[in-house]
Design an enzyme around this catalytic site. Structure first.
Site, PDB file in Angstrom:
ATOM      1  N   ASN A 144     -21.368  17.793  58.982  1.00 14.94           N
ATOM      2  CA  ASN A 144     -22.053  18.241  60.389  1.00 14.94           C
ATOM      3  C   ASN A 144     -23.022  19.399  60.381  1.00 14.94           C
ATOM      4  OD1 ASN A 144     -20.935  16.555  62.138  1.00 14.94           O
ATOM      5  ND2 ASN A 144     -18.968  17.574  62.394  1.00 14.94           N
ATOM      6  N   ASP A 147      -8.153  12.104  56.400  1.00 14.09           N
ATOM      7  CA  ASP A 147      -9.380  12.805  57.133  1.00 14.09           C
ATOM      8  C   ASP A 147     -10.608  12.738  56.007  1.00 14.09           C
ATOM      9  OD1 ASP A 147      -8.670  16.125  57.189  1.00 14.09           O
ATOM     10  OD2 ASP A 147      -8.878  15.114  55.200  1.00 14.09           O
ATOM     11  N   GLU A 207     -12.003  14.645  62.441  1.00 12.00           N
ATOM     12  CA  GLU A 207     -12.172  13.552  61.323  1.00 12.00           C
ATOM     13  C   GLU A 207     -10.923  13.111  60.756  1.00 12.00           C
ATOM     14  OE1 GLU A 207     -12.292  17.615  59.165  1.00 12.00           O
ATOM     15  OE2 GLU A 207     -12.790  16.879  61.288  1.00 12.00           O
ATOM     16  N   ASP A 220     -21.118  11.988  63.531  1.00 11.87           N
ATOM     17  CA  ASP A 220     -20.704  10.870  64.461  1.00 11.87           C
ATOM     18  C   ASP A 220     -20.975   9.589  63.755  1.00 11.87           C
ATOM     19  OD1 ASP A 220     -21.323  12.403  67.636  1.00 11.87           O
ATOM     20  OD2 ASP A 220     -19.987  12.850  66.248  1.00 11.87           O
TER      21      ASP A 220
END
Length: 544
Positions: A414, A406, A449, A423
């Site tokens: 974010n 991840d 993620e 995204d």
């Protein structure tokens, strides 16, 4: 009536009914889908407007202080804030800007403030009128929603903006007084009224918003810095003295308003995600209705064939093929036309319907098995693939390995750059990984993620080498719009008796170690904790 006439009549009835159903359903679904998109556009407009409100609130307070005390610091502050306000204003589309009449006078008011040709109260009044006009526009966007649940949440969001505005008016009003070194009784009364309006709108927001947004709002109010601001306001209302400098007050009040702005952003993000979910649901209903309608069509065709079965022996082969397709759900099956007459035409038309059905089913299966954002397989599809590959391994032997990874500090991406940037990182990450793995390796978005790479016919050594290659590639890659991105990896290999859960658990534990050891690294999780096995994995269960 001849057989041909009966077939023609039945076909016309079936097609007419289908077209009516399709037309009515398509119109309804199109209206719903367009409405959801329009709601999303209104939400985006409201976010841009709320950003402009935030900057105008700052400019209002700084302008009031500048009119009382003209200094180099105040001149620099007002120039910087005007630039920030202009940037927020530039984000508005022309149609929205045309509806804001007071905003057209902004340049004129700024000239008057710069030349000290207006009173603080007049300047304050202009900015307040402009802000209230924008807030009313946001509230109108909220009331325009045709979804009751979302309408309530949008209205609650508007009340949060009003609450922040009244606190901003208190900031500007007291900044003028603190610049003068005293607060008169008329100003005390004004602050009391504004505080009451702030509390009123805060109460409605807490009542109507989501539990998460309400908790964030309460946590913000409980912060010491925010409590200090309300403490100063209460001191003014009780006339206990304790007047602070205008600089101290502006810094403290701006901090409190900025914290409310964070709550506002969280509320907007939740609403935006909820609207996206509504759009996705509308799209799903549209696809489902199409499949159901197609099923009705197939049923009508089958009934038509059954009705004339006993009248025409030549239809036996046609009906047998139809029955086979319906019973087996094998839409790749095709009927071989035996003639060029009406029966042959029916066969060819039915083949076209089968092709449509086959294409729709494949599209449905693709949507059900693929993550829409990254194009990687989803968890459901991977579970099926793993079960199939495990049976192959048990029959023919071989090795299976798993990589779990991840993105490090993805929440910061974010929070700092927005979910759209996050995204974009996820999409680009999936593309990079997909380009570097083998054709028979499987990339899976496990959640958020977090991703998996499943490697059939490979052991942990090859998996760890691939993970290290991916780590270096991602570390060197420059993702657009964000700073350096790194990834942590956990590797595991299938051993006898393993399930998908246990294999993933070892990879997850290895990923956790990679995080604990500093991130941006590869760790291997082995079922055998023997030191020799650990050494074979590359030292203390990690790669450098």
């Amino acid at each position: 009536m001849t057989i041909k006439a009966r077939i023609l009549l039945l076909g016309l009835l079936a097609i007419g009914s289908l077209l009516y159903i399709l037309g009515a359903q398509f119109a309804a679904d199109s209206r719903e889908y367009a409405g959801k998109h329009a709601l999303f556009a209104r939400m985006e407009a409201a976010e841009k407007l709320s950003g402009l409100v935030h900057e105008l609130q700052k400019e209002r307070g700084i302008s009031a202080g500048y009119l009382v005390i003209r200094s180099k610091n105040n001149e620099d502050a007002i120039d910087a804030q005007r630039a920030a306000t202009d940037r927020a204003k530039a984000l508005l589309d022309s149609d929205t800007a045309q509806h804001l009449e007071n905003l057209a006078k902004l340049a004129e008011v700024r000239e008057m403030v710069s030349g000290h040709r207006t009173m603080p109260l007049d300047s304050f009044g202009y900015y307040t009128l402009s802000i209230v006009e924008i807030l009313d526009r946001i509230n109108a966007l909220a009331l325009d929603s045709d979804t009751p649940a979302l309408k309530g949440k949008l209205s609650a969001h508007a009340h949060l903006l009003y609450a922040k505005e009244y606190l901003g008016e208190i900031r500007g009003s007291l900044n003028e007084s603190f610049s003068q070194g005293s607060v008169d009784r008329e100003r005390v009364a004004t602050v009391g009224r504004l505080l009451g309006m702030h509390q009123y709108h805060s109460k409605i927001f807490l009542r109507d918003t989501t539990p998460a947004a309400a908790d964030a709002f309460r946590a913000t109010l409980a912060q010491p810095g925010v409590q200090a601001v309300f403490g100063i306001i209460q001191s003014v209302l009780s006339e206990r003295g304790g007047v602070v400098t205008s600089e101290e007050w502006m810094a403290a009040a701006s901090y409190a308003i900025d914290q409310l702005r964070e709550v506002e952003n969280q509320s907007a993000a939740h609403l935006r995600q909820q609207i996206k979910s509504e759009i996705a649901a509308a799209k799903q209903r549209f696809l489902l209705n199409g499949i159901v309608t197609l099923g009705v069509l197939l049923t009508l065709v089958f009934l038509a064939g059954s009705a004339i079965f006993h009248l025409l022996h030549a239809l036996n082969m046609l009906l047998a093929n139809i029955a086979h397709t319906v019973n087996t759900r094998d839409f790749s099956n095709r009927i071989r036309p035996r003639s060029s007459d009406g029966i042959g035409a029916i066969s060819r038309n039915f083949n076209e319907l089968l092709a449509v059905a086959e294409r729709l089913i494949k599209e449905k299966d693709y949507l059900a098995s693929t993550d829409s954002l990254t194009g990687a397989y989803n968890r459901r599809k991977f579970t099926e693939l793993f079960a199939s590959e495990l049976q192959r391994k048990l029959r023919y032997s071989g090795r299976l390995a798993l990589i779990m990874f991840d993105i490090d500090h993805f929440k910061h991406v974010n929070d700092e750059f927005g979910h759209a940037a996050g995204d974009a990182v996820l999409r680009e990450m999936a593309r990079l990984v997909h380009d570097l793995i083998r054709a028979n390796d499987v990339l899976v978005r496990w959640g958020g993620e977090e991703f998996l790479i499943f490697l059939p016919q490979n052991g942990y050594e090859a998996a760890a080498a691939l993970a290290e290659k991916l780590r270096c590639t991602i570390e060197d890659y420059r993702f657009p719009g964000v700073p350096k991105v790194t990834v942590s990896f956990g590797v595991s290999e299938y051993v006898a008796g393993d399930t998908l859960e246990s294999l993933c658990a070892r990879a997850d534990n290895a990923l956790y170690r990679a995080k604990q050891e500093g991130r941006n690294r590869v760790c291997v999780g082995l079922a055998d904790a023997d030191p020799m096995a650990m050494e074979a994995a590359g030292g203390p269960t990690r790669l450098p």
